[in-house]
Enzyme design. Sequence first.
Site, PDB file in Angstrom:
ATOM      1  N   GLU A  98       1.521  -0.226  -5.018  1.00 12.44           N
ATOM      2  CA  GLU A  98       0.547   0.804  -5.403  1.00 12.44           C
ATOM      3  C   GLU A  98       1.272   2.140  -5.507  1.00 12.44           C
ATOM      4  OE1 GLU A  98      -3.552   2.814  -3.634  1.00 12.44           O
ATOM      5  OE2 GLU A  98      -1.875   2.340  -2.304  1.00 12.44           O
ATOM      6  N   ASP A 135       0.838  -1.198   0.000  1.00 15.02           N
ATOM      7  CA  ASP A 135       0.000   0.000   0.000  1.00 15.02           C
ATOM      8  C   ASP A 135       0.874   1.250   0.000  1.00 15.02           C
ATOM      9  OD1 ASP A 135      -2.804   1.098   0.439  1.00 15.02           O
ATOM     10  OD2 ASP A 135      -1.780   1.961   2.174  1.00 15.02           O
TER      11      ASP A 135
END
Length: 547
Positions: free
Chosen positions: A276, A206
């Site tokens: 990401e 993330d």
Amino acid sequence: MPTSRRKADDWWRGAVIYQVYPRSFQDSSGDGMGDLKGITRRLGHIASLGVDAVWLSPFFKSPMADMGYDVSDYCDVDPMFGTLADFDALLAEAHRLGLKIIIDQVISHTSDQHPWFVESRSSRTNPKADWYVWADPKPDGTAPNNWLSIFGGPAWEWDGVRRQYYMHNFLTSQPDLDFHNREVQEALLKTLRFWLDRGVDGFRLDTVNFYFHDRKLRDNPPHEPDPEATGLDAPEVNPYGMQTHRYDKTQPENVAFLRRLRAVLDEYEGRTTVGEVGDGARSLKTVADYTSGGDKLHMCYTFDLLGPDFTAGHLRKCVENFQKAVTDGWVCWAFSNHDVHRHVSRFIRTPEERERVARLAITLLATLRGSICLYQGEELGLTEAELAFEDLRDPYGIRFWPAFKGRDGCRTPMPWQHDAAHAGFSTAKPWLPVPEEHARIAVDTQEKTAGSVLNHYRETLAFRRAHAVLRDGDMTFLPSNQDILAFTREKAGERLLFAFNLTREKATFMPSKSLKHGEPVPVPGFGAKIRDGAIELGGLDMVCVRV
């Protein structure tokens, strides 16, 4: 490395990954929230699609201020999702079904209830005092600089005990770890080893470009619009988008840390990482930096295809820009995830187009060069749920309501049975409501319907598996007008030509003479005609030709 080992380790290249949002997939305990046992129960459905891997959004111990993206223990399961034994059972069943398991790792920040932060904020001299980003106020008491939080307001929160500000890119309850501290890096890598030793096959990282900040805490400059940018940042109602985020993320030190992280994964067989990258105009350069050389991340995904534009010109621009910027890295394409409006709602013009657009979108995604990621429910053609303010649980949406409704509309529970309470997701009231229109197109209904979106997904992914050229073959765009997306995929003597008409009007594509005479390849759900070398396409149509 032996060829067989190298091939096995490269399973991620061209893989199809299915994202599960755990609290919305299947409830097995009757508390209205999904859990690990529920996921295990439904792994057969995921396997039936023909995917290679499952990405699980966070299930770690957390106060759930940001739905699990605020971790208070990296090495334990939150009780609402189950136990470590439940995770081990899920992993074993997934592997039995031939599915890999990728788990989310949210290591740029923790919850403010994590023991590390509790200790860090207790004084300026404790052993973890510099594990987070702390800074003194300006002489007038204001924040150290102009950095902003994605979730609204300054990226700094005052702490009365330390009499300092701490940095948070997201909620005030999500303090940022200081990656300039080597001890922090070591502690985080140790938590990754915990899951690798348990048998997980990879990590989705993330906000992977948020790990480091500028040591000098320099102010970000105002945002300068870039006409070439295709990325999706904060909504226009959020002042975060008014800055160029030069100093609060995407710092050069991150590359060295990613090498350290990759070295850990390389100690294990067949593991992977997907990062990401949310970086606006810099996204492609960041992806290139993070995936080149084979010594950092295996692949990344950007927000380029997560916007409202479903046109030939936009898609070609995104892919060509990636091909130019990232010469030896790898991309993971997606149209939807847990943070954006569902793509069917973004792409359709009328409700009647829902199924046609859903079929065309997965067919297009499955023919792109790269790995692809599917988000739970898109195989049913689910639309974005319309929710009332009192139903919202997303702090982002609550903060910017009504100008921005947040992310709950794509996080509603998975509908399994059309005639069951809460569409078979739970026996209790779910944490988010199940829209009636979702229940009508539940899994059990589509299972029995030939040509349903669900069965089209299965057929399309089978088509992708049947043609090795689609996994990692070369991709070359062909001259066409702005209404048609045309390209070839080529590998080991096989060359396939694809033409997509993303408009609602009939169109004709005339390949060059060298590609004019080819053999049509049946593609599930589509039947464009070829006359005298010309490809005649209906609205929202496509064709595949072996040339």
